[in-house]
Motif scaffolding. Structure first.
Motif, short mmCIF file in Angstrom:
data_model
loop_
_atom_site.label_atom_id
_atom_site.label_comp_id
_atom_site.label_asym_id
_atom_site.label_seq_id
_atom_site.Cartn_x
_atom_site.Cartn_y
_atom_site.Cartn_z
N GLN A 1 31.82 -0.49 13.03
CA GLN A 1 33.14 -1.06 12.72
C GLN A 1 33.59 -2.00 13.84
O GLN A 1 34.21 -3.04 13.59
CB GLN A 1 34.18 0.05 12.52
CG GLN A 1 33.80 1.13 11.53
CD GLN A 1 33.15 0.62 10.27
OE1 GLN A 1 33.70 -0.21 9.55
NE2 GLN A 1 31.93 1.11 9.99
N LEU A 2 33.30 -1.64 15.07
CA LEU A 2 33.72 -2.46 16.20
C LEU A 2 33.15 -3.87 16.11
O LEU A 2 33.80 -4.84 16.52
CB LEU A 2 33.26 -1.82 17.52
CG LEU A 2 34.01 -0.57 17.97
CD1 LEU A 2 33.32 0.04 19.18
CD2 LEU A 2 35.45 -0.91 18.31
N ALA A 3 31.95 -3.99 15.58
CA ALA A 3 31.30 -5.29 15.50
C ALA A 3 31.96 -6.23 14.50
O ALA A 3 31.69 -7.44 14.50
CB ALA A 3 29.83 -5.10 15.12
N LEU A 4 32.85 -5.72 13.66
CA LEU A 4 33.43 -6.52 12.58
C LEU A 4 34.68 -7.28 12.97
O LEU A 4 35.09 -8.20 12.27
CB LEU A 4 33.77 -5.60 11.40
CG LEU A 4 32.61 -4.81 10.78
CD1 LEU A 4 33.13 -3.83 9.75
CD2 LEU A 4 31.60 -5.76 10.16
N PHE A 5 35.33 -6.88 14.07
CA PHE A 5 36.65 -7.42 14.39
C PHE A 5 36.59 -8.27 15.66
O PHE A 5 37.22 -7.97 16.66
CB PHE A 5 37.65 -6.28 14.54
CG PHE A 5 37.70 -5.37 13.34
CD1 PHE A 5 38.18 -5.84 12.14
CD2 PHE A 5 37.25 -4.06 13.41
CE1 PHE A 5 38.22 -5.03 11.02
CE2 PHE A 5 37.29 -3.24 12.31
CZ PHE A 5 37.78 -3.72 11.10
N TYR B 1 43.30 -8.80 10.29
CA TYR B 1 42.25 -8.10 9.58
C TYR B 1 42.89 -6.96 8.78
O TYR B 1 43.88 -6.36 9.21
CB TYR B 1 41.26 -7.46 10.55
CG TYR B 1 40.35 -8.41 11.29
CD1 TYR B 1 39.32 -9.08 10.63
CD2 TYR B 1 40.50 -8.60 12.66
CE1 TYR B 1 38.46 -9.93 11.33
CE2 TYR B 1 39.65 -9.44 13.37
CZ TYR B 1 38.63 -10.11 12.70
OH TYR B 1 37.79 -10.93 13.38
N LEU B 2 42.29 -6.65 7.64
CA LEU B 2 42.65 -5.43 6.92
C LEU B 2 41.44 -4.50 6.95
O LEU B 2 40.34 -4.89 6.52
CB LEU B 2 43.03 -5.71 5.47
CG LEU B 2 43.49 -4.46 4.71
CD1 LEU B 2 44.94 -4.13 5.05
CD2 LEU B 2 43.34 -4.63 3.19
N PHE B 3 41.63 -3.29 7.50
CA PHE B 3 40.60 -2.26 7.42
C PHE B 3 41.00 -1.36 6.26
O PHE B 3 41.96 -0.60 6.33
CB PHE B 3 40.52 -1.47 8.72
CG PHE B 3 39.43 -0.43 8.70
CD1 PHE B 3 38.10 -0.79 8.88
CD2 PHE B 3 39.72 0.91 8.47
CE1 PHE B 3 37.08 0.16 8.84
CE2 PHE B 3 38.72 1.86 8.44
CZ PHE B 3 37.39 1.49 8.62
N GLY B 4 40.24 -1.44 5.17
CA GLY B 4 40.67 -0.83 3.93
C GLY B 4 40.49 0.68 3.84
O GLY B 4 41.10 1.30 2.98
N VAL C 1 45.02 -12.86 5.35
CA VAL C 1 44.36 -11.56 5.51
C VAL C 1 42.86 -11.72 5.41
O VAL C 1 42.35 -12.29 4.44
CB VAL C 1 44.86 -10.55 4.46
CG1 VAL C 1 44.19 -9.20 4.66
CG2 VAL C 1 46.38 -10.41 4.53
N HIS C 2 42.14 -11.18 6.41
CA HIS C 2 40.69 -11.19 6.42
C HIS C 2 40.18 -9.77 6.18
O HIS C 2 40.64 -8.83 6.82
CB HIS C 2 40.16 -11.70 7.76
CG HIS C 2 40.59 -13.10 8.08
ND1 HIS C 2 39.81 -14.21 7.82
CD2 HIS C 2 41.75 -13.57 8.64
CE1 HIS C 2 40.46 -15.31 8.20
NE2 HIS C 2 41.63 -14.94 8.71
N PHE C 3 39.21 -9.65 5.28
CA PHE C 3 38.65 -8.35 4.93
C PHE C 3 37.15 -8.38 5.20
O PHE C 3 36.37 -8.81 4.34
CB PHE C 3 38.93 -8.02 3.47
CG PHE C 3 38.54 -6.62 3.06
CD1 PHE C 3 39.43 -5.57 3.18
CD2 PHE C 3 37.26 -6.35 2.56
CE1 PHE C 3 39.06 -4.28 2.81
CE2 PHE C 3 36.89 -5.08 2.19
CZ PHE C 3 37.79 -4.04 2.31
N PRO C 4 36.70 -7.94 6.37
CA PRO C 4 35.26 -7.94 6.66
C PRO C 4 34.50 -7.08 5.65
O PRO C 4 34.79 -5.90 5.48
CB PRO C 4 35.19 -7.34 8.07
CG PRO C 4 36.55 -7.58 8.66
CD PRO C 4 37.50 -7.47 7.52
#
Length: 280
Positions: free
Chosen positions: A93-97, A35-38, A64-67
Protein backbone atom coordinates in the motif's frame (compact mmCIF):
# COMPACT_ATOMS: atom_id res chain seq x y z
CA UNK A 1 -0.81 -17.81 6.34
CA UNK A 2 2.09 -19.09 8.35
CA UNK A 3 1.99 -19.27 12.12
CA UNK A 4 2.20 -15.97 14.05
CA UNK A 5 5.37 -15.23 15.96
CA UNK A 6 3.70 -15.72 19.32
CA UNK A 7 1.42 -18.52 20.38
CA UNK A 8 -1.25 -16.06 21.48
CA UNK A 9 -2.36 -13.39 19.01
CA UNK A 10 -2.30 -9.88 20.42
CA UNK A 11 -5.71 -8.15 20.27
CA UNK A 12 -5.72 -4.67 18.82
CA UNK A 13 -6.96 -3.19 22.08
CA UNK A 14 -3.79 -4.27 23.86
CA UNK A 15 -1.38 -2.92 21.25
CA UNK A 16 0.52 0.27 21.86
CA UNK A 17 -2.03 2.96 22.68
CA UNK A 18 -2.36 5.48 19.81
CA UNK A 19 -2.48 9.22 20.38
CA UNK A 20 -5.92 10.57 21.15
CA UNK A 21 -7.86 11.41 18.03
CA UNK A 22 -8.34 15.07 17.22
CA UNK A 23 -4.96 16.31 18.46
CA UNK A 24 -3.71 17.37 15.03
CA UNK A 25 -3.28 20.52 13.00
CA UNK A 26 -5.46 20.80 9.92
CA UNK A 27 -4.41 22.61 6.72
CA UNK A 28 -5.70 26.13 6.24
CA UNK A 29 -6.94 25.36 2.73
CA UNK A 30 -8.42 22.23 1.25
CA UNK A 31 -6.18 20.52 -1.29
CA UNK A 32 -6.78 20.35 -5.02
CA UNK A 33 -6.07 16.62 -5.19
CA UNK A 34 -6.40 13.64 -2.84
CA UNK A 35 -6.02 9.89 -2.87
CA UNK A 36 -8.95 7.70 -1.88
CA UNK A 37 -8.09 4.45 -0.12
CA UNK A 38 -11.29 2.52 -0.61
CA UNK A 39 -10.66 -0.43 1.80
CA UNK A 40 -11.18 -4.05 0.78
CA UNK A 41 -14.59 -4.41 2.43
CA UNK A 42 -15.94 -1.28 0.74
CA UNK A 43 -14.55 -2.37 -2.62
CA UNK A 44 -16.13 -5.84 -2.40
CA UNK A 45 -19.41 -5.17 -0.61
CA UNK A 46 -20.20 -1.43 -0.68
CA UNK A 47 -18.78 -0.03 -3.94
CA UNK A 48 -21.65 2.46 -4.12
CA UNK A 49 -20.41 4.06 -0.88
CA UNK A 50 -16.98 4.48 -2.43
CA UNK A 51 -18.46 6.23 -5.45
CA UNK A 52 -20.55 8.44 -3.18
CA UNK A 53 -17.45 9.39 -1.19
CA UNK A 54 -15.78 10.39 -4.45
CA UNK A 55 -18.80 12.48 -5.43
CA UNK A 56 -18.77 14.30 -2.09
CA UNK A 57 -15.09 15.14 -2.51
CA UNK A 58 -15.48 16.18 -6.14
CA UNK A 59 -18.37 18.43 -5.18
CA UNK A 60 -15.87 20.24 -2.95
CA UNK A 61 -13.73 20.93 -6.01
CA UNK A 62 -11.19 18.19 -5.28
CA UNK A 63 -9.78 15.79 -7.85
CA UNK A 64 -9.81 12.24 -6.49
CA UNK A 65 -7.19 9.64 -7.40
CA UNK A 66 -7.90 5.95 -6.80
CA UNK A 67 -4.76 3.80 -7.18
CA UNK A 68 -5.92 0.56 -8.79
CA UNK A 69 -3.33 -1.57 -7.01
CA UNK A 70 -4.73 -0.94 -3.54
CA UNK A 71 -6.06 -3.84 -1.50
CA UNK A 72 -6.24 -4.44 2.25
CA UNK A 73 -4.57 -2.12 4.76
CA UNK A 74 -3.19 -5.17 6.58
CA UNK A 75 -5.30 -4.81 9.70
CA UNK A 76 -6.74 -8.38 9.80
CA UNK A 77 -3.26 -9.92 9.73
CA UNK A 78 -1.90 -7.35 12.18
CA UNK A 79 -4.59 -7.81 14.81
CA UNK A 80 -4.30 -11.60 14.50
CA UNK A 81 -0.58 -11.51 15.27
CA UNK A 82 0.71 -12.21 11.74
CA UNK A 83 3.25 -9.39 11.74
CA UNK A 84 5.30 -10.47 8.73
CA UNK A 85 2.21 -10.88 6.56
CA UNK A 86 0.85 -7.52 7.72
CA UNK A 87 4.13 -5.84 6.80
CA UNK A 88 4.00 -7.35 3.33
CA UNK A 89 0.47 -6.07 2.75
CA UNK A 90 1.26 -2.65 4.25
CA UNK A 91 4.42 -2.28 2.14
CA UNK A 92 2.36 -2.82 -1.01
CA UNK A 93 0.00 0.00 0.00
CA UNK A 94 2.85 2.38 0.80
CA UNK A 95 4.11 2.13 -2.77
CA UNK A 96 0.81 3.48 -4.13
CA UNK A 97 0.78 6.96 -2.57
CA UNK A 98 3.89 8.57 -4.03
CA UNK A 99 2.51 12.10 -4.36
CA UNK A 100 2.24 14.30 -1.30
CA UNK A 101 -1.56 14.39 -1.40
CA UNK A 102 -3.89 13.66 1.51
CA UNK A 103 -5.14 10.08 1.74
CA UNK A 104 -8.86 9.99 2.52
CA UNK A 105 -10.27 6.74 3.90
CA UNK A 106 -14.03 6.05 4.20
CA UNK A 107 -13.38 3.82 7.22
CA UNK A 108 -12.07 4.92 10.59
CA UNK A 109 -10.54 1.55 11.45
CA UNK A 110 -8.47 1.40 8.25
CA UNK A 111 -7.50 5.07 8.61
CA UNK A 112 -6.41 4.24 12.15
CA UNK A 113 -4.21 1.45 10.79
CA UNK A 114 -2.41 3.95 8.56
CA UNK A 115 -2.15 6.65 11.20
CA UNK A 116 -1.28 4.64 14.29
CA UNK A 117 -0.18 1.08 13.57
CA UNK A 118 2.04 1.17 10.50
CA UNK A 119 4.67 2.83 12.67
CA UNK A 120 4.78 -0.22 14.91
CA UNK A 121 4.99 -2.56 11.94
CA UNK A 122 8.06 -0.76 10.58
CA UNK A 123 9.69 0.43 13.79
CA UNK A 124 12.92 -1.39 12.88
CA UNK A 125 13.17 0.00 9.33
CA UNK A 126 14.21 3.68 9.64
CA UNK A 127 13.75 4.55 5.96
CA UNK A 128 10.32 2.93 5.76
CA UNK A 129 9.34 4.40 9.12
CA UNK A 130 9.91 7.91 7.77
CA UNK A 131 7.66 7.08 4.83
CA UNK A 132 5.04 5.67 7.21
CA UNK A 133 5.11 8.75 9.43
CA UNK A 134 4.63 11.00 6.41
CA UNK A 135 1.66 8.89 5.30
CA UNK A 136 0.16 9.01 8.80
CA UNK A 137 0.36 12.80 8.85
CA UNK A 138 -1.69 13.08 5.65
CA UNK A 139 -4.24 10.32 6.31
CA UNK A 140 -7.80 11.35 7.17
CA UNK A 141 -11.00 9.45 7.78
CA UNK A 142 -13.65 10.71 5.34
CA UNK A 143 -15.94 12.43 7.86
CA UNK A 144 -12.95 14.08 9.53
CA UNK A 145 -11.66 15.31 6.16
CA UNK A 146 -15.03 16.74 5.11
CA UNK A 147 -15.51 18.47 8.44
CA UNK A 148 -12.04 19.69 9.38
CA UNK A 149 -10.26 20.12 6.05
CA UNK A 150 -13.03 20.89 3.56
CA UNK A 151 -15.06 22.65 6.27
CA UNK A 152 -18.11 21.43 4.43
CA UNK A 153 -21.48 23.13 4.87
CA UNK A 154 -24.39 20.79 4.27
CA UNK A 155 -27.83 21.90 3.04
CA UNK A 156 -30.41 19.27 3.95
CA UNK A 157 -32.95 18.65 1.21
CA UNK A 158 -34.56 15.54 2.64
CA UNK A 159 -37.69 14.81 4.61
CA UNK A 160 -37.66 14.59 8.42
CA UNK A 161 -35.98 11.42 9.62
CA UNK A 162 -34.62 9.90 12.82
CA UNK A 163 -31.16 8.39 12.47
CA UNK A 164 -29.02 6.26 14.77
CA UNK A 165 -25.27 6.65 14.27
CA UNK A 166 -23.06 3.60 14.78
CA UNK A 167 -19.30 4.05 14.91
CA UNK A 168 -16.69 1.33 14.85
CA UNK A 169 -15.16 0.86 18.30
CA UNK A 170 -11.58 1.07 17.03
CA UNK A 171 -12.49 4.10 14.90
CA UNK A 172 -13.90 5.85 17.96
CA UNK A 173 -10.68 5.26 19.90
CA UNK A 174 -8.22 6.03 17.15
CA UNK A 175 -9.90 8.55 14.86
CA UNK A 176 -12.77 10.10 16.84
CA UNK A 177 -15.26 9.21 14.12
CA UNK A 178 -18.25 9.53 16.45
CA UNK A 179 -17.41 13.22 16.96
CA UNK A 180 -17.04 13.91 13.24
CA UNK A 181 -20.12 11.91 12.30
CA UNK A 182 -22.28 13.66 14.87
CA UNK A 183 -21.06 17.08 13.71
CA UNK A 184 -21.91 16.35 10.07
CA UNK A 185 -25.37 15.00 10.93
CA UNK A 186 -26.05 18.05 13.09
CA UNK A 187 -25.78 20.23 9.98
CA UNK A 188 -28.79 18.47 8.47
CA UNK A 189 -31.84 20.38 9.64
CA UNK A 190 -34.38 17.61 9.01
CA UNK A 191 -32.28 14.85 10.58
CA UNK A 192 -32.75 13.97 14.25
CA UNK A 193 -29.96 11.83 15.64
CA UNK A 194 -31.26 9.42 18.27
CA UNK A 195 -29.05 7.86 20.91
CA UNK A 196 -29.07 4.11 21.46
CA UNK A 197 -27.84 1.78 24.18
CA UNK A 198 -24.47 0.10 23.60
CA UNK A 199 -23.48 2.97 21.30
CA UNK A 200 -19.79 2.82 22.18
CA UNK A 201 -19.63 -0.97 22.18
CA UNK A 202 -18.34 -3.22 19.42
CA UNK A 203 -20.92 -4.65 17.02
CA UNK A 204 -19.13 -8.00 17.19
CA UNK A 205 -17.47 -7.89 13.79
CA UNK A 206 -13.88 -7.20 14.81
CA UNK A 207 -12.40 -8.48 11.54
CA UNK A 208 -11.22 -12.03 12.18
CA UNK A 209 -12.80 -12.00 15.66
CA UNK A 210 -16.23 -12.86 14.24
CA UNK A 211 -14.73 -15.94 12.58
CA UNK A 212 -12.60 -17.06 15.50
CA UNK A 213 -15.30 -16.52 18.15
CA UNK A 214 -18.64 -16.66 16.32
CA UNK A 215 -20.80 -17.31 19.39
CA UNK A 216 -19.50 -14.25 21.23
CA UNK A 217 -19.64 -12.18 18.06
CA UNK A 218 -23.24 -13.27 17.44
CA UNK A 219 -24.27 -12.29 20.96
CA UNK A 220 -22.65 -8.88 20.55
CA UNK A 221 -24.36 -8.10 17.26
CA UNK A 222 -27.71 -9.20 18.69
CA UNK A 223 -27.25 -6.69 21.51
CA UNK A 224 -26.25 -4.02 18.99
CA UNK A 225 -29.15 -4.58 16.60
CA UNK A 226 -31.65 -4.75 19.47
CA UNK A 227 -30.40 -1.40 20.73
CA UNK A 228 -30.56 0.16 17.27
CA UNK A 229 -34.05 -1.19 16.60
CA UNK A 230 -35.23 -0.07 20.03
CA UNK A 231 -34.00 3.50 19.62
CA UNK A 232 -36.89 4.50 17.37
CA UNK A 233 -34.63 5.27 14.43
CA UNK A 234 -35.85 5.22 10.84
CA UNK A 235 -32.35 4.50 9.56
CA UNK A 236 -28.88 3.51 10.74
CA UNK A 237 -25.79 5.33 9.51
CA UNK A 238 -22.17 4.27 9.93
CA UNK A 239 -18.80 5.22 8.45
CA UNK A 240 -17.36 1.71 8.69
CA UNK A 241 -18.29 -0.95 6.15
CA UNK A 242 -17.17 -3.87 8.29
CA UNK A 243 -19.70 -2.90 10.92
CA UNK A 244 -22.37 -2.33 8.27
CA UNK A 245 -21.74 -5.78 6.84
CA UNK A 246 -22.20 -7.37 10.25
CA UNK A 247 -25.15 -5.27 11.40
CA UNK A 248 -27.05 -5.54 8.11
CA UNK A 249 -26.47 -9.29 8.01
CA UNK A 250 -27.92 -9.59 11.50
CA UNK A 251 -30.91 -7.42 10.61
CA UNK A 252 -31.57 -9.57 7.56
CA UNK A 253 -31.34 -12.79 9.55
CA UNK A 254 -33.74 -11.32 12.12
CA UNK A 255 -36.10 -10.33 9.26
CA UNK A 256 -36.01 -6.71 10.33
CA UNK A 257 -36.67 -3.93 7.85
CA UNK A 258 -34.08 -1.60 9.39
CA UNK A 259 -30.77 -1.38 7.52
CA UNK A 260 -27.50 0.48 7.89
CA UNK A 261 -26.10 2.81 5.25
CA UNK A 262 -22.64 4.33 4.80
CA UNK A 263 -22.39 7.93 5.93
CA UNK A 264 -21.10 9.03 2.52
CA UNK A 265 -24.22 7.75 0.73
CA UNK A 266 -26.51 9.24 3.35
CA UNK A 267 -24.90 12.68 3.21
CA UNK A 268 -24.83 12.79 -0.58
CA UNK A 269 -28.48 11.86 -0.96
CA UNK A 270 -29.67 14.21 1.79
CA UNK A 271 -27.92 17.14 0.12
CA UNK A 272 -29.31 16.64 -3.34
CA UNK A 273 -26.64 14.44 -4.89
CA UNK A 274 -27.39 11.25 -6.78
CA UNK A 275 -26.26 8.28 -4.72
CA UNK A 276 -25.52 4.81 -6.03
CA UNK A 277 -27.06 3.47 -2.83
CA UNK A 278 -30.31 1.52 -2.97
CA UNK A 279 -32.10 3.35 -0.16
CA UNK A 280 -34.53 6.16 -0.93
Amino acid sequence: MSSPHSSVATPQATRLAPPLAGARNYPAQKPAEVYLFGTCVLDLFFPEAGMDAIRLLEREGIRVHFPQGQSCCGQPAYTSGYTDEAREVARAQLALFSHDWPVVVPSGSCAGMFRHHYAELFHDEPATLRQVEALAARTYELAEFLLEVCRIQLDDRGSPIKVALHTSCSARREMGTHVHGRSLLSQLGQVERVDHDHESECCGFGGTFCVRMPDISGAMVRDKTAALAGAGADAVVSADCGCLLNINGAFEKQQQSLRGEHLASFLLRRTGGKSDGVQS
